[in-house]
Design a protein around this motif. Structure first.
Motif, short mmCIF file in Angstrom:
data_model
loop_
_atom_site.label_atom_id
_atom_site.label_comp_id
_atom_site.label_asym_id
_atom_site.label_seq_id
_atom_site.Cartn_x
_atom_site.Cartn_y
_atom_site.Cartn_z
N TRP A 50 -1.26 79.19 30.87
CA TRP A 50 -1.41 77.75 30.30
C TRP A 50 -2.59 77.06 31.19
O TRP A 50 -3.99 77.22 30.22
N ASN A 51 -3.40 77.70 32.53
CA ASN A 51 -4.38 77.26 32.68
C ASN A 51 -5.33 78.49 32.17
O ASN A 51 -6.59 78.28 31.56
N ALA A 52 -5.09 79.52 32.09
CA ALA A 52 -6.33 80.62 31.56
C ALA A 52 -7.14 80.42 30.38
O ALA A 52 -7.83 80.54 30.06
N ALA A 96 -12.16 85.51 30.24
CA ALA A 96 -11.90 85.91 28.76
C ALA A 96 -13.90 85.29 28.27
O ALA A 96 -14.06 85.89 27.09
N GLY A 97 -13.15 84.01 28.34
CA GLY A 97 -14.66 83.32 27.90
C GLY A 97 -15.81 83.75 27.43
O GLY A 97 -16.70 83.70 26.94
N LEU A 147 -8.52 91.51 24.09
CA LEU A 147 -7.81 91.77 25.19
C LEU A 147 -6.52 90.71 25.83
O LEU A 147 -5.30 90.54 26.37
N LEU A 148 -7.22 89.62 27.27
CA LEU A 148 -6.76 89.47 28.07
C LEU A 148 -6.45 87.86 27.30
O LEU A 148 -5.64 87.26 27.95
N SER A 149 -6.67 87.67 25.56
CA SER A 149 -6.13 86.24 25.36
C SER A 149 -4.87 86.88 25.21
O SER A 149 -4.04 86.09 24.87
N VAL A 150 -4.69 88.00 24.62
CA VAL A 150 -3.24 88.26 23.70
C VAL A 150 -2.24 88.40 24.75
O VAL A 150 -1.12 87.25 25.05
N ILE A 167 -5.61 81.93 39.53
CA ILE A 167 -5.88 82.80 38.47
C ILE A 167 -6.19 82.84 37.34
O ILE A 167 -6.71 83.25 36.67
N GLY A 168 -5.59 81.49 36.90
CA GLY A 168 -5.90 81.15 35.63
C GLY A 168 -7.40 81.05 34.79
O GLY A 168 -7.91 81.45 34.19
N ALA A 169 -7.97 80.38 36.02
CA ALA A 169 -9.61 80.33 36.27
C ALA A 169 -10.82 82.17 35.69
O ALA A 169 -11.20 81.99 35.16
#
Lengths: 327, 312
Positions: free
Chosen positions: B159-161, B107-108, B117-120, B99-101
């Motif tokens: 955290w993984n995201a 996002a990246g 949006l995803l970072s917030v 999920i984090g990946a």
């Protein structure tokens, strides 16, 4: 200044998210949330009082958005309902009495661990491949893999039960009278020593490793070499030039670690019957006291967000680059 | 001096790490031992809930780790509990990274408004204290391994995201990705064929780290009684130990073994990860090379890191 306002905006978003999660959680429960929640109040509260309580949670007949607005307005006024486990005390009051103990315990433990761990990290990087660098990180990583509460149980068994050096639980002895006098402060410290020690030991490794790794790259950088070439004393080079800058990544993760350590310290409190949020939380879970549980989550979240904002302030003070771009 | 040998692939790098690094070898051996116990143990250990004797007996020849507050054999429970605890830990570890990946790489790679949006979103989840949130959610759901797994995934992916986003951002600027974009490859194909394969070593390292988190947090939740307390796992063993006042009766054998196992698994995973880091981190690799180089010439490496640059 703009940096701080931006961060403040982010924390407001986070706080709003926490409140929203709190609002929707009971509605995700299988079945009718209101009935399940208020079945526990039957016989304890008059029907009118139950209706008032329903309004606090926004569990009214209206559409979802109006329920949500009702809930928000109540939260903003600090009304979080009535506790089931500590009936008839309101949740805000129950939490208020326990909040100080948790902030004291977890707060001092985090600060202590950060300070000691970072200093050890500096030592490990400076005496690279010495004994501080070889053995201590491994030992502390092992200690860090132990669950907090388990470390607490082991420490309580060994130093409290077997050796009798420390009291077996609670924040102060039954016979001491709370007040700002020496005897009471010493009593409180005696009771806090063991829980604090277990949290510090469990979290020390992370700070040590992070500081050590950053220090190693900072020590190889040109400005540190220049400082050395100028003939400054090693202590000055290490502490004023290298450590100050190597501390930055640790400070960034400090805010995040706060939430994590607080989570672990909740479990530690349970083992030591320490009268903080963790102890309340387990009472709430055992009694299915949902209002209290949600209140605790909200208050802990707000505390963590506030602490994070303070960390931002410290970061600004430490890192000249952010300060320059901010002004 | 070459940077991580990517042609060898991730598995090759791991094998290398385990062969070259003493710490990684110790970690891998410990893990192998636990894996064998998890897979084969339950077939030999017998029924963990059987009443075998007087409650709270100290370790003896008949019961190597004594009996618990219900008169069940602690060693049997420990062996049977290994499977559930490890299986849940690794499952959550893998899910959390996936999920984090997904969130982080999206996002990246796309950047701009999607990234904002995803970072917030992930930063909010990162700053919300995980344990209290997990407890509150778990309290509302029916107790059991599924609930525990679910809340750990919900509270653990952020955290993984963040890590994956940083990785994707770095890869996005590399020439081969730019080439693929110019060649008109679809975004999906670039993500799957160009970006993700190059993140494999980070992904595996993150899975290991997340598993350590998952096992610890799982045991914590079960200790609170939010797991299925009738099922035997390391966490419920600790729950019953606390409930049967193991501390106040001095029966250390009811809580010491389960906690040590949690710690040993976490420690082993950390060792493997740091050994892997030594092999794939160019900086540490260079430093090691430089040290060996100096020692061969009969010189003593300096106290702090020698400045290791390409001239080494």
């Amino acid at each position: 200044m703009r940096y701080l306002l931006k961060r403040l905006g982010f924390y407001l978003v986070a706080a709003w998210a926490a409140v929203t999660i709190n609002f929707f959680l009971p509605r995700l429960m299988p079945g009718d949330p209101a009935t399940a929640l208020f079945a526990r109040f039957k016989g304890k509260l008059a029907p009118e009082a139950i209706d008032a309580l329903r309004a606090t949670f926004g569990l009214t007949e209206g559409p979802l958005w109006s329920q949500y607005l009702t809930y928000l307005s109540h939260v903003l006024r600090g009304e979080m309902g009535v506790s089931i486990a500590y009936f008839p005390a309101p949740v805000s009051q129950v939490i208020g009495t326990a909040l100080g103990w948790t902030l004291f315990l977890a707060g001092s433990a985090v600060v202590l661990s950060f300070a000691i761990g970072s200093l050890l990290g500096v030592a490990a990087a400076w005496w690279r491949r010495g004994w501080v660098d070889t053995w201590l990180p491994s030992a502390l990583v092992f200690a860090g893999s132990l669950p907090y509460f388990w470390l607490a149980m082991a420490a309580l068994y060994l130093f409290g039960f077997q050796l009798g050096w420390f009291p077996l639980g609670h924040a102060y002895a039954d016979d001491s009278v709370p007040g700002w006098n020496l005897a009471f402060v010493v009593d409180v410290l005696r009771h806090a020593a063991l829980p604090m020690l277990t949290i510090v030991i469990a979290t020390l490794g992370g700070w040590l490793l992070s500081m050590r790794n950053t220090m190693i790259s900072v020590l190889g950088s040109d400005y540190v070499n220049l400082a050395r070439a100028k003939g400054l004393s090693p202590a000055r080079v290490v502490l004023r030039y290298a450590a100050r800058n190597a501390l930055l990544p640790s400070v960034t993760s400090f805010g995040m670690a706060l939430g994590f350590v607080l989570g672990g310290s909740l479990l530690t409190e349970i083992v030591f019957s320490y009268p903080g949020q963790g102890y309340l939380l387990v009472q709430a879970v055992r009694n299915q006291d949902y209002p209290l549980m949600q209140g605790i989550f909200l208050v802990i979240t707000l505390a963590v967000l506030a602490a994070n904002w303070m960390v931002d302030l410290v970061y600004l003070w430490l890192d000249a680059r952010t300060r320059d771009s901010a002004s | 001096m070459s940077a991580p040998d990517l042609t060898r692939g991730t598995l090759g790098a791991w094998a290398l790490a385990i062969r070259r690094d003493r710490k990684a070898l110790v970690g891998a051996s410990l893990l192998a031992l636990f894996a064998v116990v998890a897979v084969l143990g339950p077939f030999f250990a017998g029924d963990p809930t059987a009443l075998v004797g007087i409650p709270l007996q100290a370790p003896s020849a008949a019961h190597w780790l004594g009996t618990n507050g219900q008169g069940q054999d602690v060693l049997t429970q420990l062996i049977v509990g290994t499977r559930v605890s490890l299986a849940l830990g690794f499952t959550v570890g893998i899910l959390v990274v996936l999920i984090g990946a997904l969130v982080g790489v999206t996002a990246g790679y796309f950047g701009g408004r999607v990234d904002g949006l995803l970072s917030v979103f992930s930063n909010v989840f990162l700053v919300l204290p995980g344990m209290p949130l997990a407890i509150v959610i778990a309290a509302y759901l029916p107790s059991g391994p599924f609930t525990v797994g679910l809340v750990l995934v919900v509270t653990g992916w952020a955290w993984n995201a963040r890590v994956m986003r940083a990785q994707a951002l770095a890869l996005r600027r590399r020439d081969f990705v730019a080439a693929a974009i110019v060649a008109g490859e679809s975004d999906f194909r670039i993500l799957m064929a160009e970006i993700l394969p190059n993140m494999m070593s980070v992904l595996v390292a993150q899975v290991i780290g997340s598993t350590v988190y998952a096992i610890g947090a799982q045991v914590g939740l079960e200790f609170l009684g939010l797991g299925d307390v009738s099922r035997v796992t390391w966490g419920t063993m600790l729950y019953w130990a606390q409930n049967d006042s193991a501390l106040l009766t001095g029966s250390w054998w009811t809580f010491v073994p389960a906690g040590l196992c949690v710690a040993l698994v976490g420690f082993a995973l950390t060792l493997v990860n740091s050994g892997f880091d030594e092999i794939t981190n160019p900086r540490l690799q260079l430093e090691r090379f430089w040290r060996v180089h100096l020692i061969r010439r009969g010189q003593v490496p300096g106290r702090s890191t020698p400045v290791v640059r390409e001239h080494a």
